[in-house]
Scaffold this motif. Sequence first.
Motif, PDB file in Angstrom:
ATOM      1  N   THR A 321       0.825  -1.221   0.000  1.00  0.00           N
ATOM      2  CA  THR A 321       0.000   0.000   0.000  1.00  0.00           C
ATOM      3  C   THR A 321       0.850   1.257   0.000  1.00  0.00           C
ATOM      4  OG1 THR A 321      -1.768  -1.134   1.195  1.00  0.00           O
ATOM      5  CG2 THR A 321      -1.738   1.254   1.364  1.00  0.00           C
ATOM      6  N   SER A 323       0.263   5.380   0.868  1.00  0.00           N
ATOM      7  CA  SER A 323      -0.726   6.347   1.346  1.00  0.00           C
ATOM      8  C   SER A 323      -0.106   7.734   1.390  1.00  0.00           C
ATOM      9  CB  SER A 323      -1.241   5.957   2.727  1.00  0.00           C
ATOM     10  OG  SER A 323      -0.175   5.935   3.632  1.00  0.00           O
ATOM     11  N   THR A 325      -0.773  11.569   2.993  1.00  0.00           N
ATOM     12  CA  THR A 325      -1.523  12.362   3.967  1.00  0.00           C
ATOM     13  C   THR A 325      -1.048  13.807   3.889  1.00  0.00           C
ATOM     14  OG1 THR A 325      -1.442  10.432   5.405  1.00  0.00           O
ATOM     15  CG2 THR A 325      -2.241  12.485   6.385  1.00  0.00           C
ATOM     16  N   GLU A 370      -4.900  10.069   0.137  1.00  0.00           N
ATOM     17  CA  GLU A 370      -5.104   9.059  -0.906  1.00  0.00           C
ATOM     18  C   GLU A 370      -4.413   7.773  -0.495  1.00  0.00           C
ATOM     19  OE1 GLU A 370      -3.685  10.358  -4.708  1.00  0.00           O
ATOM     20  OE2 GLU A 370      -4.115   8.418  -5.640  1.00  0.00           O
ATOM     21  N   THR A 371      -5.038   6.664  -0.789  1.00  0.00           N
ATOM     22  CA  THR A 371      -4.425   5.363  -0.504  1.00  0.00           C
ATOM     23  C   THR A 371      -4.589   4.476  -1.722  1.00  0.00           C
ATOM     24  OG1 THR A 371      -4.981   5.537   1.821  1.00  0.00           O
ATOM     25  CG2 THR A 371      -4.481   3.347   1.029  1.00  0.00           C
ATOM     26  N   THR A 373      -3.725   0.410  -3.028  1.00  0.00           N
ATOM     27  CA  THR A 373      -3.240  -0.920  -2.643  1.00  0.00           C
ATOM     28  C   THR A 373      -3.160  -1.792  -3.889  1.00  0.00           C
ATOM     29  OG1 THR A 373      -4.238  -0.700  -0.471  1.00  0.00           O
ATOM     30  CG2 THR A 373      -3.728  -2.936  -1.170  1.00  0.00           C
TER      31      THR A 373
END
Length: 436
Positions: A321, A323, A325, A370-371, A373
């Motif tokens: 993943t 991510s 921030t 946003e993430t 995977t």
Amino acid sequence: MTRREFVRLSAAAASATLLAPAAKAAEPGRKIRFAIVGTGIRGCDLLRAAKQVPTGVCVGAADLYQMRHQSAKEAWGGEIETTGDYRSLLDRKDVEAVLIATSDHLHRRVTLDAVAAGKDVYCEKPMSHSVADGFEMVAGVAAAKRIFQAGSQRVSSILYAKAREIYQSGRLGEVHSIDAKWNRNSPGGAWVYPVPADASPQNVDWAGFIQDAPARPFDPVRFFRWRLFRDYGSGLGGDLFVHLLSGIQAITGINTVANRAYSSGGLYHYKDGREFPDLLETVYDYPEMQIHLHCNQNNNDGDEGIAFYGSKGTMVVTGRTVSFTPQDVRPQFEGYGWNGMTQAQRQQAMEEWRRSHPAPKPAVVPDEAETYTVPQGYNDTADHIANFFRAVETRERVVEDEVFGNNAAIGCHLANYSYFHRTVATWDAESRTING
Ligand SMILES: NC(=O)c1ccc[n+]([C@@H]2O[C@H](COP(=O)([O-])OP(=O)(O)OC[C@H]3O[C@@H](n4cnc5c(N)ncnc54)[C@H](O)[C@@H]3O)[C@@H](O)[C@H]2O)c1
């Protein structure tokens, strides 16, 4: 991002430099005929991954331990020529490319032999076992005009492509700090690998293994657990730091060597005769960037991850993943500094600030978290091999070429130099040496 989009992204990132033509004329849809040297743990994994790549076919495998001829056939899932002497595979005119998954200390020799025989090379990480080895490999690949790809597969991962997209978009702002770790807590994670009971000088080519290393009598522990010893392996630096540094190079575009590095750590738990620490921490100074790496083999909390700290946000890449921030960096009245002033002064400053910042504070922060995977079962090694086969066909450079791989490997040598010499290791680019 679809696989096709990713392929396009990789192609755009690759330079258009033309190398020597492929051994065979390019035919659309043909399979690259490759051989593999070293079919132990990683070599078998490479063969299993290569089976998922339709553009290549394995035609031969070499290994110094006879049982691994059978392991190679099982991993590939079909009959292939097997041999104890890889040079016989290099003599085959139909072999265009060679995957190398030997112990680190033989990467140089096998690579130089393979490119001299006209083969393109995919060589496992760390590319080199020493600084001198790395530059010899760079020169050998260039002289033979062959394609070379080092084997840190995260460089071809769709996860890292997404992280690169976020990084390059500028959403992080200025990034001057990267913090990466890779922790494990199991004997296997600390390289306590099986030593087969049947291993003997009759089925292990010991002389083939210790060439280029100091002579010693047959020792199956050194052969099967070579990572524990400095004559053949590179410790946590060569095993894990190099993956982290390659990932960082791929995401940021930094493709150079750190100016200096300082390591701390120790051998705390695995006192089994090994020569490397089981905890290693290194701080690197790159131009405009501090990179901090940490690997512990005695606790796996947090496992694997790279954090990029920017002036406008933080991005963290873990195993599957990525991510992002954002940080709220909208201007606001900074009252703290006025705490030591009179109430009247504070009041006046606040009013002035309000007059010069009339816009109301928006309800949400300007950028969004946003993430991403990767899909379950995604295999970046298959993509890395696919990129290599594509380059063999097109003669376009790969991203993780010999210069990229050499830079990442020097990062591992700097870390080890600092640890073993108990000093700050500095890189002299002109003389290509590490000094303490
Ligand atoms: N990219 C990755 O994620 C990843 C993972 C694991 C290992 N690796 C790398 O792969 C390489 C191999 O690691 P491993 O764990 O498979 O080690 P291993 O000991 O399991 O296998 C190495 C094999 O190479 C063979 N070998 C050595 N010299 C040879 C020669 N001259 N000719 C033919 N065979 C030879 C040995 O007989 C042995 O079977 C290392 O450089 C390691 O750093 C990469």
